[in-house]
Design a protein around this motif. Structure first.
Motif, PDB file in Angstrom:
ATOM      1  N   GLN A 102      14.824   5.911  -0.676  1.00  0.00           N
ATOM      2  CA  GLN A 102      14.992   5.522  -2.072  1.00  0.00           C
ATOM      3  C   GLN A 102      13.941   4.527  -2.551  1.00  0.00           C
ATOM      4  O   GLN A 102      13.709   4.399  -3.747  1.00  0.00           O
ATOM      5  CB  GLN A 102      16.376   4.882  -2.275  1.00  0.00           C
ATOM      6  N   ARG A 103      13.312   3.807  -1.650  1.00  0.00           N
ATOM      7  CA  ARG A 103      12.526   2.646  -2.048  1.00  0.00           C
ATOM      8  C   ARG A 103      11.038   2.779  -1.704  1.00  0.00           C
ATOM      9  O   ARG A 103      10.634   3.595  -0.877  1.00  0.00           O
ATOM     10  CB  ARG A 103      13.061   1.391  -1.359  1.00  0.00           C
ATOM     11  N   ALA A 104      10.239   1.958  -2.374  1.00  0.00           N
ATOM     12  CA  ALA A 104       8.842   1.776  -1.993  1.00  0.00           C
ATOM     13  C   ALA A 104       8.769   0.809  -0.815  1.00  0.00           C
ATOM     14  O   ALA A 104       9.615  -0.083  -0.671  1.00  0.00           O
ATOM     15  CB  ALA A 104       8.051   1.221  -3.169  1.00  0.00           C
ATOM     16  N   GLU A 105       7.740   1.001  -0.006  1.00  0.00           N
ATOM     17  CA  GLU A 105       7.503   0.128   1.141  1.00  0.00           C
ATOM     18  C   GLU A 105       6.161  -0.579   0.968  1.00  0.00           C
ATOM     19  O   GLU A 105       5.289  -0.121   0.224  1.00  0.00           O
ATOM     20  CB  GLU A 105       7.485   0.939   2.446  1.00  0.00           C
ATOM     21  N   LEU A 106       5.987  -1.698   1.655  1.00  0.00           N
ATOM     22  CA  LEU A 106       4.711  -2.413   1.588  1.00  0.00           C
ATOM     23  C   LEU A 106       3.555  -1.516   1.999  1.00  0.00           C
ATOM     24  O   LEU A 106       2.460  -1.587   1.439  1.00  0.00           O
ATOM     25  CB  LEU A 106       4.768  -3.653   2.476  1.00  0.00           C
ATOM     26  N   GLU A 107       3.793  -0.640   2.958  1.00  0.00           N
ATOM     27  CA  GLU A 107       2.746   0.256   3.440  1.00  0.00           C
ATOM     28  C   GLU A 107       2.279   1.214   2.347  1.00  0.00           C
ATOM     29  O   GLU A 107       1.122   1.650   2.343  1.00  0.00           O
ATOM     30  CB  GLU A 107       3.257   1.049   4.653  1.00  0.00           C
ATOM     31  N   ASP A 108       3.146   1.551   1.418  1.00  0.00           N
ATOM     32  CA  ASP A 108       2.759   2.449   0.334  1.00  0.00           C
ATOM     33  C   ASP A 108       1.643   1.848  -0.517  1.00  0.00           C
ATOM     34  O   ASP A 108       0.801   2.580  -1.049  1.00  0.00           O
ATOM     35  CB  ASP A 108       3.974   2.752  -0.562  1.00  0.00           C
ATOM     36  N   TYR A 109       1.653   0.537  -0.673  1.00  0.00           N
ATOM     37  CA  TYR A 109       0.659  -0.141  -1.507  1.00  0.00           C
ATOM     38  C   TYR A 109      -0.605  -0.530  -0.742  1.00  0.00           C
ATOM     39  O   TYR A 109      -1.647  -0.754  -1.354  1.00  0.00           O
ATOM     40  CB  TYR A 109       1.271  -1.408  -2.122  1.00  0.00           C
ATOM     41  N   ARG A 110      -0.507  -0.612   0.577  1.00  0.00           N
ATOM     42  CA  ARG A 110      -1.623  -1.133   1.369  1.00  0.00           C
ATOM     43  C   ARG A 110      -2.851  -0.242   1.229  1.00  0.00           C
ATOM     44  O   ARG A 110      -2.789   0.958   1.398  1.00  0.00           O
ATOM     45  CB  ARG A 110      -1.198  -1.265   2.837  1.00  0.00           C
ATOM     46  N   THR A 181       0.710  13.172 -13.768  1.00  0.00           N
ATOM     47  CA  THR A 181       1.196  12.021 -13.011  1.00  0.00           C
ATOM     48  C   THR A 181       0.833  12.173 -11.545  1.00  0.00           C
ATOM     49  O   THR A 181       1.089  13.210 -10.936  1.00  0.00           O
ATOM     50  CB  THR A 181       2.719  11.895 -13.141  1.00  0.00           C
ATOM     51  N   SER A 182       0.218  11.143 -10.975  1.00  0.00           N
ATOM     52  CA  SER A 182      -0.133  11.165  -9.560  1.00  0.00           C
ATOM     53  C   SER A 182       0.807  10.260  -8.776  1.00  0.00           C
ATOM     54  O   SER A 182       1.506   9.416  -9.340  1.00  0.00           O
ATOM     55  CB  SER A 182      -1.590  10.733  -9.353  1.00  0.00           C
ATOM     56  N   MET A 183       0.815  10.458  -7.468  1.00  0.00           N
ATOM     57  CA  MET A 183       1.687   9.693  -6.589  1.00  0.00           C
ATOM     58  C   MET A 183       0.847   8.889  -5.611  1.00  0.00           C
ATOM     59  O   MET A 183      -0.186   9.353  -5.124  1.00  0.00           O
ATOM     60  CB  MET A 183       2.621  10.625  -5.813  1.00  0.00           C
ATOM     61  N   MET A 184       1.282   7.718  -5.318  1.00  0.00           N
ATOM     62  CA  MET A 184       0.652   6.868  -4.326  1.00  0.00           C
ATOM     63  C   MET A 184       1.314   7.133  -2.973  1.00  0.00           C
ATOM     64  O   MET A 184       2.537   7.026  -2.858  1.00  0.00           O
ATOM     65  CB  MET A 184       0.825   5.406  -4.731  1.00  0.00           C
ATOM     66  N   ARG A 185       0.511   7.525  -1.991  1.00  0.00           N
ATOM     67  CA  ARG A 185       1.012   7.879  -0.657  1.00  0.00           C
ATOM     68  C   ARG A 185       2.039   9.015  -0.717  1.00  0.00           C
ATOM     69  O   ARG A 185       2.885   9.156   0.162  1.00  0.00           O
ATOM     70  CB  ARG A 185       1.642   6.669   0.030  1.00  0.00           C
ATOM     71  N   ARG A 186       1.974   9.801  -1.779  1.00  0.00           N
ATOM     72  CA  ARG A 186       2.922  10.902  -2.002  1.00  0.00           C
ATOM     73  C   ARG A 186       4.358  10.424  -2.081  1.00  0.00           C
ATOM     74  O   ARG A 186       5.296  11.192  -1.858  1.00  0.00           O
ATOM     75  CB  ARG A 186       2.781  11.965  -0.904  1.00  0.00           C
TER      76      ARG A 186
END
Length: 272
Positions: A102-110, A181-186
Protein backbone atom coordinates in the motif's frame (compact mmCIF):
# COMPACT_ATOMS: atom_id res chain seq x y z
CA UNK A 1 -11.85 9.87 22.18
CA UNK A 2 -11.81 7.79 19.02
CA UNK A 3 -10.88 10.67 16.72
CA UNK A 4 -7.79 11.34 18.82
CA UNK A 5 -6.40 7.83 18.66
CA UNK A 6 -2.88 7.69 17.34
CA UNK A 7 -2.41 6.25 13.87
CA UNK A 8 -6.12 6.29 13.16
CA UNK A 9 -7.24 5.14 9.73
CA UNK A 10 -10.67 5.49 8.18
CA UNK A 11 -11.60 3.52 5.09
CA UNK A 12 -13.70 5.71 2.83
CA UNK A 13 -16.57 5.04 0.48
CA UNK A 14 -16.12 7.11 -2.66
CA UNK A 15 -17.35 7.17 -6.32
CA UNK A 16 -19.18 10.47 -5.90
CA UNK A 17 -20.98 9.70 -2.64
CA UNK A 18 -20.42 11.48 0.64
CA UNK A 19 -17.38 10.24 2.55
CA UNK A 20 -17.56 8.30 5.78
CA UNK A 21 -17.45 10.35 8.95
CA UNK A 22 -13.95 11.71 9.47
CA UNK A 23 -11.77 10.69 12.39
CA UNK A 24 -10.16 14.16 12.36
CA UNK A 25 -12.98 16.55 11.35
CA UNK A 26 -11.17 19.56 12.83
CA UNK A 27 -8.94 19.63 9.73
CA UNK A 28 -11.86 20.27 7.32
CA UNK A 29 -14.09 23.32 6.80
CA UNK A 30 -17.29 22.66 8.79
CA UNK A 31 -15.88 19.21 9.56
CA UNK A 32 -16.85 17.96 6.09
CA UNK A 33 -14.41 15.95 3.98
CA UNK A 34 -14.04 16.57 0.24
CA UNK A 35 -16.08 14.41 -2.11
CA UNK A 36 -14.00 12.27 -4.44
CA UNK A 37 -15.81 12.14 -7.78
CA UNK A 38 -13.60 10.65 -10.47
CA UNK A 39 -10.03 11.16 -9.27
CA UNK A 40 -7.28 8.77 -10.40
CA UNK A 41 -6.48 6.12 -7.78
CA UNK A 42 -9.85 6.56 -6.05
CA UNK A 43 -10.33 2.89 -5.17
CA UNK A 44 -9.98 1.91 -1.50
CA UNK A 45 -8.97 5.37 -0.33
CA UNK A 46 -7.84 5.83 3.27
CA UNK A 47 -8.09 8.82 5.53
CA UNK A 48 -4.87 9.13 7.53
CA UNK A 49 -4.99 11.47 10.53
CA UNK A 50 -1.69 12.87 11.80
CA UNK A 51 -1.11 11.55 15.34
CA UNK A 52 -0.61 15.00 16.85
CA UNK A 53 -3.39 16.78 14.98
CA UNK A 54 -1.48 18.73 12.35
CA UNK A 55 -3.15 17.48 9.18
CA UNK A 56 -5.07 14.70 7.46
CA UNK A 57 -4.37 12.94 4.16
CA UNK A 58 -6.66 11.27 1.66
CA UNK A 59 -4.34 8.47 0.67
CA UNK A 60 -4.43 6.26 -2.43
CA UNK A 61 -2.78 2.85 -1.91
CA UNK A 62 -3.16 2.31 -5.66
CA UNK A 63 -0.96 5.31 -6.54
CA UNK A 64 1.02 5.27 -3.25
CA UNK A 65 0.61 9.03 -2.81
CA UNK A 66 -2.00 11.21 -1.11
CA UNK A 67 -4.68 12.73 -3.33
CA UNK A 68 -4.39 15.65 -0.93
CA UNK A 69 -3.25 16.59 2.54
CA UNK A 70 -5.35 19.13 4.42
CA UNK A 71 -4.53 21.43 7.33
CA UNK A 72 -6.46 23.81 9.52
CA UNK A 73 -3.64 26.33 9.66
CA UNK A 74 -3.80 29.04 12.31
CA UNK A 75 -1.81 32.11 13.28
CA UNK A 76 -1.03 30.39 16.57
CA UNK A 77 0.70 27.54 14.71
CA UNK A 78 2.79 29.99 12.70
CA UNK A 79 3.85 32.03 15.72
CA UNK A 80 4.86 28.90 17.63
CA UNK A 81 6.93 27.69 14.69
CA UNK A 82 8.71 31.04 14.38
CA UNK A 83 9.47 31.12 18.09
CA UNK A 84 11.10 27.68 17.93
CA UNK A 85 13.85 28.99 15.60
CA UNK A 86 15.14 25.48 14.99
CA UNK A 87 16.70 23.91 11.92
CA UNK A 88 14.34 21.21 10.77
CA UNK A 89 15.14 17.61 11.68
CA UNK A 90 14.59 15.31 8.69
CA UNK A 91 12.95 12.02 9.61
CA UNK A 92 11.69 10.64 6.28
CA UNK A 93 10.15 7.20 6.74
CA UNK A 94 7.50 4.87 5.31
CA UNK A 95 4.09 4.93 6.94
CA UNK A 96 3.90 1.93 9.25
CA UNK A 97 0.09 2.17 9.29
CA UNK A 98 0.22 0.77 5.74
CA UNK A 99 1.48 -2.50 4.28
CA UNK A 100 4.40 -2.62 1.86
CA UNK A 101 1.98 -3.07 -1.03
CA UNK A 102 0.00 0.00 0.00
CA UNK A 103 2.83 2.41 0.73
CA UNK A 104 5.86 4.12 -0.76
CA UNK A 105 9.25 3.10 0.58
CA UNK A 106 12.45 5.12 0.99
CA UNK A 107 14.03 2.91 -1.67
CA UNK A 108 11.43 4.07 -4.20
CA UNK A 109 12.80 7.61 -3.99
CA UNK A 110 16.50 6.76 -3.77
CA UNK A 111 18.43 8.02 -6.85
CA UNK A 112 15.10 8.69 -8.58
CA UNK A 113 15.83 12.33 -9.38
CA UNK A 114 12.78 13.42 -7.37
CA UNK A 115 12.46 15.00 -3.94
CA UNK A 116 10.19 13.57 -1.29
CA UNK A 117 7.83 16.53 -1.54
CA UNK A 118 5.77 17.37 1.54
CA UNK A 119 2.11 18.10 0.94
CA UNK A 120 1.45 19.29 4.52
CA UNK A 121 4.72 21.21 5.06
CA UNK A 122 7.06 20.58 7.97
CA UNK A 123 7.33 24.37 8.45
CA UNK A 124 3.61 24.51 9.29
CA UNK A 125 4.30 22.45 12.43
CA UNK A 126 4.45 23.99 15.89
CA UNK A 127 6.53 21.49 17.90
CA UNK A 128 8.80 18.47 17.47
CA UNK A 129 5.94 15.98 17.47
CA UNK A 130 3.86 17.72 14.81
CA UNK A 131 6.98 18.23 12.67
CA UNK A 132 7.87 14.53 12.96
CA UNK A 133 4.38 13.61 11.73
CA UNK A 134 4.90 15.48 8.43
CA UNK A 135 7.87 13.34 7.38
CA UNK A 136 5.87 10.19 6.76
CA UNK A 137 5.89 9.20 3.05
CA UNK A 138 2.08 9.05 2.93
CA UNK A 139 2.25 12.87 3.14
CA UNK A 140 4.57 13.11 0.11
CA UNK A 141 4.68 12.92 -3.67
CA UNK A 142 7.64 12.72 -6.07
CA UNK A 143 8.46 16.38 -6.69
CA UNK A 144 10.92 17.99 -9.09
CA UNK A 145 13.75 19.37 -6.92
CA UNK A 146 13.89 22.85 -8.44
CA UNK A 147 10.13 23.27 -8.12
CA UNK A 148 10.07 21.89 -4.57
CA UNK A 149 12.93 24.07 -3.32
CA UNK A 150 12.00 27.16 -5.34
CA UNK A 151 8.48 28.20 -6.27
CA UNK A 152 6.71 25.61 -4.13
CA UNK A 153 8.63 26.63 -1.00
CA UNK A 154 7.75 30.26 -1.64
CA UNK A 155 4.07 29.41 -2.10
CA UNK A 156 4.14 27.58 1.23
CA UNK A 157 5.61 30.68 2.85
CA UNK A 158 3.04 32.97 1.27
CA UNK A 159 0.25 30.79 2.64
CA UNK A 160 1.78 30.89 6.11
CA UNK A 161 1.82 34.68 5.99
CA UNK A 162 -1.83 34.61 4.94
CA UNK A 163 -2.68 32.33 7.89
CA UNK A 164 -0.85 34.65 10.27
CA UNK A 165 -2.71 37.67 8.90
CA UNK A 166 -6.18 36.09 8.76
CA UNK A 167 -5.91 33.96 11.90
CA UNK A 168 -7.43 30.75 10.53
CA UNK A 169 -7.48 29.17 7.06
CA UNK A 170 -7.87 25.70 5.56
CA UNK A 171 -5.21 24.49 3.13
CA UNK A 172 -5.45 21.52 0.74
CA UNK A 173 -2.26 20.48 -1.08
CA UNK A 174 -1.93 17.65 -3.55
CA UNK A 175 -0.96 16.28 -6.96
CA UNK A 176 -2.47 16.87 -10.39
CA UNK A 177 -2.34 14.14 -13.05
CA UNK A 178 -2.56 15.27 -16.66
CA UNK A 179 -1.22 13.69 -19.84
CA UNK A 180 0.79 10.50 -19.74
CA UNK A 181 1.41 9.49 -16.13
CA UNK A 182 4.70 7.79 -15.29
CA UNK A 183 5.63 5.71 -12.27
CA UNK A 184 8.70 5.90 -10.10
CA UNK A 185 10.22 2.43 -9.62
CA UNK A 186 6.98 1.13 -11.16
CA UNK A 187 5.36 1.75 -7.80
CA UNK A 188 4.81 5.46 -7.06
CA UNK A 189 2.95 7.74 -9.45
CA UNK A 190 4.64 10.99 -10.53
CA UNK A 191 2.27 13.97 -10.75
CA UNK A 192 2.39 16.48 -13.60
CA UNK A 193 1.52 19.35 -11.27
CA UNK A 194 0.93 20.42 -7.68
CA UNK A 195 -1.97 22.44 -6.30
CA UNK A 196 -2.50 24.34 -3.07
CA UNK A 197 -6.10 25.37 -2.39
CA UNK A 198 -6.73 27.95 0.34
CA UNK A 199 -10.14 28.56 1.92
CA UNK A 200 -10.57 31.56 4.21
CA UNK A 201 -13.78 31.08 6.24
CA UNK A 202 -13.80 34.66 7.51
CA UNK A 203 -13.96 35.97 3.94
CA UNK A 204 -15.98 33.00 2.63
CA UNK A 205 -13.55 32.90 -0.28
CA UNK A 206 -11.13 30.42 -1.83
CA UNK A 207 -8.58 30.06 -4.62
CA UNK A 208 -5.77 27.71 -5.57
CA UNK A 209 -2.20 27.94 -6.79
CA UNK A 210 -1.36 25.54 -9.62
CA UNK A 211 2.28 24.67 -10.41
CA UNK A 212 4.11 22.50 -12.93
CA UNK A 213 5.99 19.63 -11.30
CA UNK A 214 9.14 20.01 -13.42
CA UNK A 215 12.64 21.41 -13.15
CA UNK A 216 13.76 24.45 -15.14
CA UNK A 217 11.86 27.68 -15.86
CA UNK A 218 8.48 25.94 -16.25
CA UNK A 219 8.75 24.69 -12.69
CA UNK A 220 8.83 28.32 -11.51
CA UNK A 221 5.57 29.24 -13.25
CA UNK A 222 2.18 29.18 -11.53
CA UNK A 223 -1.36 30.35 -12.06
CA UNK A 224 -4.30 30.94 -9.76
CA UNK A 225 -7.50 28.98 -10.40
CA UNK A 226 -10.93 28.68 -8.79
CA UNK A 227 -12.10 25.72 -6.67
CA UNK A 228 -14.42 24.61 -9.50
CA UNK A 229 -11.53 24.65 -11.97
CA UNK A 230 -9.49 22.57 -9.52
CA UNK A 231 -12.36 20.08 -9.29
CA UNK A 232 -12.27 19.73 -13.08
CA UNK A 233 -8.53 19.01 -12.95
CA UNK A 234 -8.51 16.61 -10.01
CA UNK A 235 -11.96 15.01 -9.89
CA UNK A 236 -12.39 16.12 -6.27
CA UNK A 237 -14.91 18.58 -4.81
CA UNK A 238 -12.83 20.06 -1.99
CA UNK A 239 -15.52 22.27 -0.47
CA UNK A 240 -18.80 20.34 -0.75
CA UNK A 241 -21.78 22.17 0.66
CA UNK A 242 -20.04 25.55 0.77
CA UNK A 243 -22.00 27.76 -1.62
CA UNK A 244 -21.55 31.24 -3.10
CA UNK A 245 -17.80 31.30 -2.60
CA UNK A 246 -15.93 34.47 -3.32
CA UNK A 247 -12.52 34.51 -5.01
CA UNK A 248 -9.69 34.78 -2.50
CA UNK A 249 -6.86 37.18 -3.32
CA UNK A 250 -3.82 34.94 -2.88
CA UNK A 251 -0.48 36.55 -1.99
CA UNK A 252 2.34 36.55 -4.53
CA UNK A 253 4.98 33.95 -3.53
CA UNK A 254 8.27 35.59 -2.61
CA UNK A 255 11.53 34.41 -1.09
CA UNK A 256 11.04 36.62 1.96
CA UNK A 257 7.74 34.88 2.67
CA UNK A 258 9.39 31.52 3.29
CA UNK A 259 10.41 30.57 6.83
CA UNK A 260 13.30 28.26 7.57
CA UNK A 261 15.38 28.15 4.39
CA UNK A 262 17.58 30.51 2.45
CA UNK A 263 17.20 30.40 -1.31
CA UNK A 264 18.21 32.50 -4.28
CA UNK A 265 16.15 35.48 -5.41
CA UNK A 266 13.04 33.93 -6.95
CA UNK A 267 12.18 34.35 -10.60
CA UNK A 268 8.56 33.23 -10.67
CA UNK A 269 6.10 34.04 -13.39
CA UNK A 270 2.33 34.17 -13.17
CA UNK A 271 0.41 32.20 -15.78
CA UNK A 272 1.12 29.19 -17.96
Amino acid sequence: MLKKLLFSIAMLSVTGLASAESLCPEQYPDGVQPTVLNAPGRNNLMELCAPHGGFASEYSPELRVPLYSVEHLTAEHIVKHQKRKQIRTDSFRPDDRLTHEQRAELEDYRRSGFDRGHMAPDADSWDEESEYDTFVLSNMVPQAPENNRGLHAHIEGAVRHLAKREGSIYVFTGPVFQGNTSMMRRRVVIPSGIFKLVYDPSRHAAAAYLENNVDGPQGQVYRVITPSELTQLTGIDFLPGIKHLGTLDLPVPRDSAHFGRHSARPKHFFGF
